[in-house]
Design a protein around this motif. Sequence first.
Motif, PDB file in Angstrom:
ATOM      1  N   SER A   2      49.473  50.826  51.447  1.00  0.00           N
ATOM      2  CA  SER A   2      49.812  50.209  50.179  1.00  0.00           C
ATOM      3  C   SER A   2      48.803  50.631  49.113  1.00  0.00           C
ATOM      4  N   ASN A   3      49.273  50.711  47.896  1.00  0.00           N
ATOM      5  CA  ASN A   3      48.366  51.040  46.803  1.00  0.00           C
ATOM      6  C   ASN A   3      48.116  49.831  45.903  1.00  0.00           C
ATOM      7  N   ARG A   4      48.283  48.659  46.470  1.00  0.00           N
ATOM      8  CA  ARG A   4      47.996  47.430  45.720  1.00  0.00           C
ATOM      9  C   ARG A   4      46.496  47.315  45.481  1.00  0.00           C
ATOM     10  N   GLN A   5      46.129  46.770  44.343  1.00  0.00           N
ATOM     11  CA  GLN A   5      44.721  46.605  43.971  1.00  0.00           C
ATOM     12  C   GLN A   5      44.362  45.123  44.018  1.00  0.00           C
ATOM     13  N   TYR A   6      43.226  44.809  44.625  1.00  0.00           N
ATOM     14  CA  TYR A   6      42.739  43.425  44.644  1.00  0.00           C
ATOM     15  C   TYR A   6      42.440  42.992  43.219  1.00  0.00           C
ATOM     16  N   VAL A  97      28.815  38.006  38.640  1.00  0.00           N
ATOM     17  CA  VAL A  97      29.705  38.580  37.631  1.00  0.00           C
ATOM     18  C   VAL A  97      30.420  39.770  38.249  1.00  0.00           C
ATOM     19  N   VAL A  98      31.740  39.811  38.098  1.00  0.00           N
ATOM     20  CA  VAL A  98      32.542  40.924  38.617  1.00  0.00           C
ATOM     21  C   VAL A  98      33.593  41.321  37.581  1.00  0.00           C
ATOM     22  N   ASP A  99      34.169  42.501  37.784  1.00  0.00           N
ATOM     23  CA  ASP A  99      35.281  42.909  36.932  1.00  0.00           C
ATOM     24  C   ASP A  99      36.583  42.317  37.481  1.00  0.00           C
ATOM     25  N   GLU A 100      37.687  42.680  36.887  1.00  0.00           N
ATOM     26  CA  GLU A 100      38.970  42.099  37.281  1.00  0.00           C
ATOM     27  C   GLU A 100      39.398  42.466  38.697  1.00  0.00           C
ATOM     28  N   TYR A 101      38.726  43.479  39.296  1.00  0.00           N
ATOM     29  CA  TYR A 101      39.039  43.913  40.654  1.00  0.00           C
ATOM     30  C   TYR A 101      38.015  43.421  41.680  1.00  0.00           C
ATOM     31  N   GLY A 102      37.112  42.553  41.243  1.00  0.00           N
ATOM     32  CA  GLY A 102      36.119  41.997  42.157  1.00  0.00           C
ATOM     33  C   GLY A 102      34.954  42.924  42.422  1.00  0.00           C
ATOM     34  N   GLU A 103      34.765  43.915  41.562  1.00  0.00           N
ATOM     35  CA  GLU A 103      33.675  44.872  41.718  1.00  0.00           C
ATOM     36  C   GLU A 103      32.605  44.624  40.655  1.00  0.00           C
ATOM     37  N   LYS A 153      38.362  38.858  49.365  1.00  0.00           N
ATOM     38  CA  LYS A 153      38.537  40.310  49.491  1.00  0.00           C
ATOM     39  C   LYS A 153      38.794  40.715  50.944  1.00  0.00           C
ATOM     40  N   GLU A 154      38.094  40.059  51.874  1.00  0.00           N
ATOM     41  CA  GLU A 154      38.338  40.349  53.299  1.00  0.00           C
ATOM     42  C   GLU A 154      39.776  40.041  53.681  1.00  0.00           C
ATOM     43  N   LEU A 155      40.271  38.884  53.257  1.00  0.00           N
ATOM     44  CA  LEU A 155      41.660  38.510  53.558  1.00  0.00           C
ATOM     45  C   LEU A 155      42.645  39.491  52.931  1.00  0.00           C
ATOM     46  N   PHE A 156      42.416  39.851  51.696  1.00  0.00           N
ATOM     47  CA  PHE A 156      43.292  40.789  51.005  1.00  0.00           C
ATOM     48  C   PHE A 156      43.363  42.108  51.767  1.00  0.00           C
ATOM     49  N   HIS A 157      42.198  42.646  52.123  1.00  0.00           N
ATOM     50  CA  HIS A 157      42.161  43.944  52.800  1.00  0.00           C
ATOM     51  C   HIS A 157      42.686  43.859  54.239  1.00  0.00           C
ATOM     52  N   PHE A 159      45.152  41.869  55.215  1.00  0.00           N
ATOM     53  CA  PHE A 159      46.607  41.846  55.079  1.00  0.00           C
ATOM     54  C   PHE A 159      47.138  43.226  54.711  1.00  0.00           C
ATOM     55  N   GLU A 160      46.358  43.979  53.941  1.00  0.00           N
ATOM     56  CA  GLU A 160      46.753  45.336  53.569  1.00  0.00           C
ATOM     57  C   GLU A 160      46.835  46.241  54.794  1.00  0.00           C
ATOM     58  N   GLN A 161      46.051  45.965  55.819  1.00  0.00           N
ATOM     59  CA  GLN A 161      45.988  46.818  57.000  1.00  0.00           C
ATOM     60  C   GLN A 161      47.099  46.522  58.008  1.00  0.00           C
ATOM     61  N   ILE A 162      47.789  45.398  57.835  1.00  0.00           N
ATOM     62  CA  ILE A 162      48.879  45.050  58.757  1.00  0.00           C
ATOM     63  C   ILE A 162      49.959  46.130  58.666  1.00  0.00           C
ATOM     64  N   GLY A 163      50.327  46.666  59.785  1.00  0.00           N
ATOM     65  CA  GLY A 163      51.380  47.655  59.836  1.00  0.00           C
ATOM     66  C   GLY A 163      50.921  49.075  59.574  1.00  0.00           C
ATOM     67  N   GLU A 164      49.626  49.285  59.329  1.00  0.00           N
ATOM     68  CA  GLU A 164      49.126  50.638  59.075  1.00  0.00           C
ATOM     69  C   GLU A 164      49.107  51.500  60.329  1.00  0.00           C
ATOM     70  N   ASN A 165      48.870  50.892  61.485  1.00  0.00           N
ATOM     71  CA  ASN A 165      48.745  51.658  62.710  1.00  0.00           C
ATOM     72  C   ASN A 165      49.675  51.089  63.780  1.00  0.00           C
ATOM     73  N   PRO A 166      50.957  51.432  63.708  1.00  0.00           N
ATOM     74  CA  PRO A 166      51.912  50.849  64.667  1.00  0.00           C
ATOM     75  C   PRO A 166      51.644  51.303  66.108  1.00  0.00           C
ATOM     76  N   GLU A 167      50.963  52.424  66.336  1.00  0.00           N
ATOM     77  CA  GLU A 167      50.655  52.882  67.696  1.00  0.00           C
ATOM     78  C   GLU A 167      49.672  51.955  68.387  1.00  0.00           C
ATOM     79  N   ALA A 168      48.906  51.207  67.624  1.00  0.00           N
ATOM     80  CA  ALA A 168      47.892  50.309  68.209  1.00  0.00           C
ATOM     81  C   ALA A 168      48.551  49.137  68.937  1.00  0.00           C
ATOM     82  N   LEU A 169      49.811  48.888  68.666  1.00  0.00           N
ATOM     83  CA  LEU A 169      50.518  47.782  69.314  1.00  0.00           C
ATOM     84  C   LEU A 169      50.854  48.190  70.694  1.00  0.00           C
TER      85      LEU A 169
END
Length: 169
Positions: A2-6, A97-103, A153-157, A159-169
Amino acid sequence: MSNRQYTIPDEIIASNGKRFANVVIDYVARLGLTFVIGMIAAMIGVLTGNEEILIFFQNITRIQELTIGLVVLLLYYNVFEIFFGTTVGKLMTKTVVVDEYGEKPTANAVLIRSLCRLIPFEFFSFFGTPCVGWHDSLSKTYVVNKEDLRISKELFHSFEQIGENPEAL
């Protein structure tokens, strides 16, 4: 992948109480810094025999005092937030203090943020919910709870990784 941004969720933005504590603690820290700068200048005057420095501080006008205060304010916030993303107050309240992306915000964003603190009545911009003042919104920065940011940020990332590696199942 996914190319979603936190982006910063409202629930991790620091509360009005923490923001007020930051203002008070940072004000005391700036007073202390101003005192130290004055003491160093006076010691330099004494050690070098330059009485003009001592005379300046003895006869300082209100305008000169305010100018020194503004310079210290800009130095304080710019140095702390550019290099560390935090200030003494934010360290004590565990916010950052962070920017809109948490950086970490850019130096430009911090400079805009610091200059916006000089807007008359800027303090009143904090009465909304979520607690985002003009110096936050104009610089596109946020003050967030540091630990909540890490978890979010940990939760966001994760969830982003779900489904990235279907062979791991």
